[in-house]
Each structure stands twice: as structure tokens, then as C-alpha cells.
Scaffold this motif. Structure first.
Motif, mmCIF file in Angstrom:
data_model
loop_
_atom_site.group_PDB
_atom_site.id
_atom_site.type_symbol
_atom_site.label_atom_id
_atom_site.label_comp_id
_atom_site.label_asym_id
_atom_site.label_seq_id
_atom_site.Cartn_x
_atom_site.Cartn_y
_atom_site.Cartn_z
ATOM 1 N N ASN A 52 10.986 -17.646 8.127
ATOM 2 C CA ASN A 52 10.307 -18.591 7.535
ATOM 3 C C ASN A 52 8.990 -19.313 8.449
ATOM 4 O OD1 ASN A 52 10.560 -21.233 5.664
ATOM 5 N ND2 ASN A 52 9.628 -22.049 8.044
ATOM 6 N N GLN A 53 8.418 -18.795 9.766
ATOM 7 C CA GLN A 53 7.696 -18.381 10.230
ATOM 8 C C GLN A 53 6.415 -17.967 9.359
ATOM 9 O OE1 GLN A 53 7.233 -21.120 12.047
ATOM 10 N NE2 GLN A 53 5.168 -20.282 11.805
ATOM 11 N N ASP A 57 2.960 -18.310 8.100
ATOM 12 C CA ASP A 57 1.699 -18.053 8.067
ATOM 13 C C ASP A 57 0.925 -17.411 7.129
ATOM 14 O OD1 ASP A 57 2.610 -18.478 10.989
ATOM 15 O OD2 ASP A 57 3.827 -16.226 11.770
ATOM 16 N N ALA A 58 1.987 -17.318 6.496
ATOM 17 C CA ALA A 58 1.300 -16.227 5.435
ATOM 18 C C ALA A 58 0.734 -17.476 4.269
ATOM 19 C CB ALA A 58 2.721 -15.056 4.142
ATOM 20 N N ASN A 59 1.341 -18.277 4.076
ATOM 21 C CA ASN A 59 0.471 -19.786 3.876
ATOM 22 C C ASN A 59 -0.236 -19.605 4.067
ATOM 23 O OD1 ASN A 59 2.971 -19.437 1.790
ATOM 24 N ND2 ASN A 59 4.126 -21.327 2.414
ATOM 25 N N ARG A 60 -0.207 -20.311 5.477
ATOM 26 C CA ARG A 60 -0.962 -20.881 5.863
ATOM 27 C C ARG A 60 -2.933 -19.911 4.940
ATOM 28 N NH1 ARG A 60 0.939 -22.089 10.040
ATOM 29 N NH2 ARG A 60 1.382 -23.868 9.451
ATOM 30 N N GLN A 61 -2.749 -18.668 5.900
ATOM 31 C CA GLN A 61 -3.717 -17.707 5.516
ATOM 32 C C GLN A 61 -4.184 -17.938 3.857
ATOM 33 O OE1 GLN A 61 -4.775 -16.166 7.532
ATOM 34 N NE2 GLN A 61 -6.460 -15.029 6.147
ATOM 35 N N PHE A 62 -3.350 -17.962 2.808
ATOM 36 C CA PHE A 62 -3.486 -18.836 2.133
ATOM 37 C C PHE A 62 -4.499 -19.636 1.286
ATOM 38 C CE2 PHE A 62 -2.235 -20.009 -2.654
ATOM 39 C CZ PHE A 62 -2.326 -19.423 -3.339
ATOM 40 N N PHE A 63 -3.743 -20.534 2.258
ATOM 41 C CA PHE A 63 -4.459 -21.605 1.690
ATOM 42 C C PHE A 63 -6.020 -21.914 2.491
ATOM 43 C CE2 PHE A 63 -0.091 -23.664 2.367
ATOM 44 C CZ PHE A 63 0.483 -23.983 1.296
ATOM 45 N N ALA A 64 -5.953 -21.162 3.144
ATOM 46 C CA ALA A 64 -7.411 -21.365 4.398
ATOM 47 C C ALA A 64 -8.572 -20.765 3.751
ATOM 48 C CB ALA A 64 -7.280 -20.551 6.074
ATOM 49 N N HIS A 135 9.200 -19.623 2.172
ATOM 50 C CA HIS A 135 8.698 -18.775 0.908
ATOM 51 C C HIS A 135 8.770 -18.955 -0.179
ATOM 52 C CE1 HIS A 135 11.613 -15.523 -1.634
ATOM 53 N NE2 HIS A 135 10.209 -14.965 -1.152
ATOM 54 N N ALA A 136 9.891 -20.596 -0.574
ATOM 55 C CA ALA A 136 9.496 -20.979 -2.255
ATOM 56 C C ALA A 136 8.374 -21.739 -2.790
ATOM 57 C CB ALA A 136 10.717 -22.358 -2.039
ATOM 58 N N VAL A 137 7.678 -22.340 -1.328
ATOM 59 C CA VAL A 137 6.532 -22.822 -1.581
ATOM 60 C C VAL A 137 5.838 -22.109 -1.788
ATOM 61 C CG1 VAL A 137 4.763 -23.770 -0.306
ATOM 62 C CG2 VAL A 137 6.929 -24.638 0.493
ATOM 63 N N GLY A 138 6.045 -20.226 -0.821
ATOM 64 C CA GLY A 138 4.657 -19.202 -1.643
ATOM 65 C C GLY A 138 4.469 -19.215 -3.345
ATOM 66 N N ALA A 164 12.354 -31.501 9.356
ATOM 67 C CA ALA A 164 11.671 -31.278 10.032
ATOM 68 C C ALA A 164 11.296 -30.261 11.246
ATOM 69 C CB ALA A 164 12.494 -32.140 11.692
ATOM 70 N N GLY A 165 12.284 -29.071 10.985
ATOM 71 C CA GLY A 165 12.585 -27.539 11.398
ATOM 72 C C GLY A 165 11.432 -27.138 10.704
ATOM 73 N N PHE A 166 11.029 -26.844 9.466
ATOM 74 C CA PHE A 166 10.605 -25.781 8.862
ATOM 75 C C PHE A 166 9.337 -26.153 8.367
ATOM 76 C CE2 PHE A 166 14.864 -25.395 8.542
ATOM 77 C CZ PHE A 166 15.100 -24.093 8.115
ATOM 78 N N ASP A 167 8.331 -25.174 9.146
ATOM 79 C CA ASP A 167 7.057 -24.673 9.174
ATOM 80 C C ASP A 167 6.513 -24.343 6.935
ATOM 81 O OD1 ASP A 167 4.164 -25.017 9.194
ATOM 82 O OD2 ASP A 167 4.472 -23.021 10.337
ATOM 83 N N LEU A 168 6.165 -24.729 6.625
ATOM 84 C CA LEU A 168 5.804 -24.326 5.274
ATOM 85 C C LEU A 168 4.464 -24.377 4.885
ATOM 86 C CD1 LEU A 168 7.141 -28.078 3.705
ATOM 87 C CD2 LEU A 168 8.407 -25.516 3.730
ATOM 88 N N GLY A 169 3.704 -24.184 6.231
ATOM 89 C CA GLY A 169 1.699 -23.381 6.328
ATOM 90 C C GLY A 169 1.265 -25.072 6.403
ATOM 91 N N GLU A 170 1.303 -25.510 6.781
ATOM 92 C CA GLU A 170 0.532 -26.861 5.809
ATOM 93 C C GLU A 170 0.035 -27.015 6.953
ATOM 94 O OE1 GLU A 170 4.029 -27.723 7.017
ATOM 95 O OE2 GLU A 170 4.654 -28.596 8.516
#
Ligand SMILES: Nc1nc2c(ncn2[C@@H]2O[C@H](COP(=O)(O)OP(=O)(O)O)[C@@H](O)[C@H]2O)c(=O)[nH]1
Ligand SMILES: [Mg+2]
Length: 257
Positions: A52-53, A57-64, A135-138, A164-170
């Protein structure tokens, strides 16, 4: 069934991917926690969280890269997340690009409520899963028009535990607590209030009719997360919404800078 939160979603992260574009097959790959030795369960949990992490991290890069301010809205069911989002996208859509990812176990009802405003929305149904994963958010991003220099809202599945426990890249988790739920929730669900940077106390219009102390809710939230910010508002009456919009505008300005 997974031991992390008892939901049936994690096996989708555990199986080997043939490629990055596969479909979740809820229910088909259930691991049976009761049959597994503890060491194996710990190993599975570690794999799930590590995978998940990586997706987060890939989502966070995509959003940035797109200068997107991304908000992960979390709460118990019925606190008013979708009502607040409908008001918010109506107010901001002329000012900046906006899109919404909706998460629920079943139905496309919330995405339909957003789309009725003219704003793009994509619904993820998690089946037995009690939270969204990165993964689903991506993959959801493939179904939304490409937006830049704006805000993406992710409405998570309603409960104060698993998301609470799952980073989505937000950029931030924002927890919505409504005045009908009781001011003790930050103490009872500390992980969620610890993970959130902003607490929205919604349904302020009902304060005259319910035993809910805004001051106590804020004190309890600060006990579990001293750095948390708090806003009191009503998605129904509109009271307090400007401060929420200003908080969002400041975030969009920060990521666009
Ligand atoms: N009185 C009042 N009701 C609200 C407010 N916000 C949402 N609701 C109601 O609360 C219920 C659940 O709202 P919804 O947006 O679907 O919550 P969600 O499950 O968190 O997305 C609906 O009946 C809404 O009309 C509010 O500020 N005041
Ligand atoms: Mg909703």
C-alpha cells in the motif's frame, strides 16, 4: 479475512500482480486468518502495508506532478461527508479544477450526487472492504479527466477505524465528526484523530438540540493529536463553510507554488 481490520479487501494487495492493471476480485482470494500461524499473519500484514505504501508514494508523486491538493475525507457513516462535498464543489468549481473519488462498499449513489453538480466523480465500491487503498485510488485516476492546479477529494468508506491506517497519497486526512455522534469520539477512536490534520465538526445547526460540546470535542482531539486544527460548520445551513473553503484555497496555493 484479514487480521488488520477484519475486512475482505487486503487479499487484493497480497496476491501477485501480473501487471499493474488488474481488477480487484473481491471474495475470490480470501485468506483465512484463523488457519494461519501468527508469524505468517504478521508477514502478510507487513506485505500489505508495504505494498500500500508503494502505491501511495506513486500516487503522491502523480499528484505532485499535477500540483493537485488531495484530501482524504474520513468519518463514520452519515456525518455529512457527501453533503459537505456537494456544497464545496458547487462553491469552488468556478474557481479551480475539482474532481472527486467516492468510496463506499456498495452503490454509486454518492458519485451521482457529485456528478449532479457538473463535477467529475468516480465511484469505487470496496465490497467487503472497509476502507480505500492506494492501489484502487491510483486506478480511479484513469477514469477522471486530467486536472492540474486544483483539488481532488477522496471520500473514504464510512468508519472511524480502518481508513486511519491506509495512506492514499493524500496531502491531509480530514476527519468529519457530526454533532449527533457525541464529543467523545476522538478518545474512542484515537488513531483516526491522530491521523487527521483537520477535524470538521459538522451539523452545527443541530447544536441547540443535542448534547454536544464543541469545546470538549476539541480538547479530546488535541489530547490525541496536539497539532490538529478544528472547524465547526454546517453543510446544511452553510454556517462556517467560508473558513473551510479558505483552508482549501490555502492548500491549493501551497501545492501550486
Ligand atoms: N442537520 C444537518 N444534517 C446534515 C448536515 N450534513 C449532512 N446532513 C444529513 O446527514 C445525512 C448523511 O449525510 P451524508 O452527506 O450522506 O453523509 P456521509 O455518509 O458522511 O457521506 C443526510 O441525511 C444529510 O442530509 C448538516 O450540516 N446538518
Ligand atoms: Mg457519503
Amino acid at each position: 479475512m484479514c487480521s488488520i481490520c477484519g475486512c475482505g479487501e487486503h487479499e487484493t494487495l497480497e496476491h501477485d500482480h501480473h501487471d499493474d492493471h488488474h481488477h480487484h476480485d473481491h471474495g475470490a482470494l480470501h485468506a483465512h486468518a484463523a488457519d494461519l500461524p501468527v508469524t505468517r499473519m504478521v508477514q502478510i500484514e507487513q506485505n500489505i502495508m508495504a505494498k500500500n505504501q508503494r502505491y501511495a508514494d506513486a500516487n503522491r508523486q502523480f499528484f505532485a506532478e499535477r500540483k493537485l491538493f488531495v484530501i482524504n475525507l474520513v468519518s463514520s457513516p452519515g456525518s455529512g461527508k457527501t453533503s459537505l462535498l456537494v456544497k464545496t464543489v458547487e462553491a469552488l468549481k468556478a474557481e479551480m479544477p475539482v474532481a472527486v473519488i467516492e468510496g463506499d462498499q456498495q452503490t454509486g449513489l454518492d458519485a451521482e450526487r457529485i456528478k449532479a453538480t457538473g463535477v467529475a466523480a468516480w465511484q469505487i465500491n470496496t465490497g467487503k472492504g472497509c476502507h480505500l487503498d492506494a492501489h484502487a485510488v491510483g486506478h480511479a485516476m484513469d477514469h477522471l479527466p486530467e486536472i492540474k492546479n486544483g483539488v481532488l477529494f477522496i471520500e473514504n468508506v464510512g468508519n472511524l477505524v480502518c481508513p486511519a491506517g491506509f495512506d492514499l497519497g493524500e496531502a491531509h486526512k480530514v476527519v468529519v465528526l457530526s454533532t449527533t455522534e457525541g464529543e467523545d469520539k476522538p478518545l474512542k477512536y484515537p488513531d483516526m484523530f491522530h491521523a487527521a490534520d483537520l477535524m470538521i465538526l459538522n451539523k452545527s445547526d443541530l447544536l441547540p438540540y443535542v448534547d454536544f460540546s464543541v469545546a470538549k470535542a476539541e480538547t479530546y482531539a488535541k489530547q490525541v493529536h496536539p497539532g490538529i486544527t478544528s472547524l465547526t460548520l454546517s453543510a446544511r445551513s452553510g454556517e462556517g463553510l467560508e473558513a473551510w473553503y479558505d483552508w482549501l484555497r490555502a492548500g491549493v496555493a501551497r501545492v501550486s507554488a
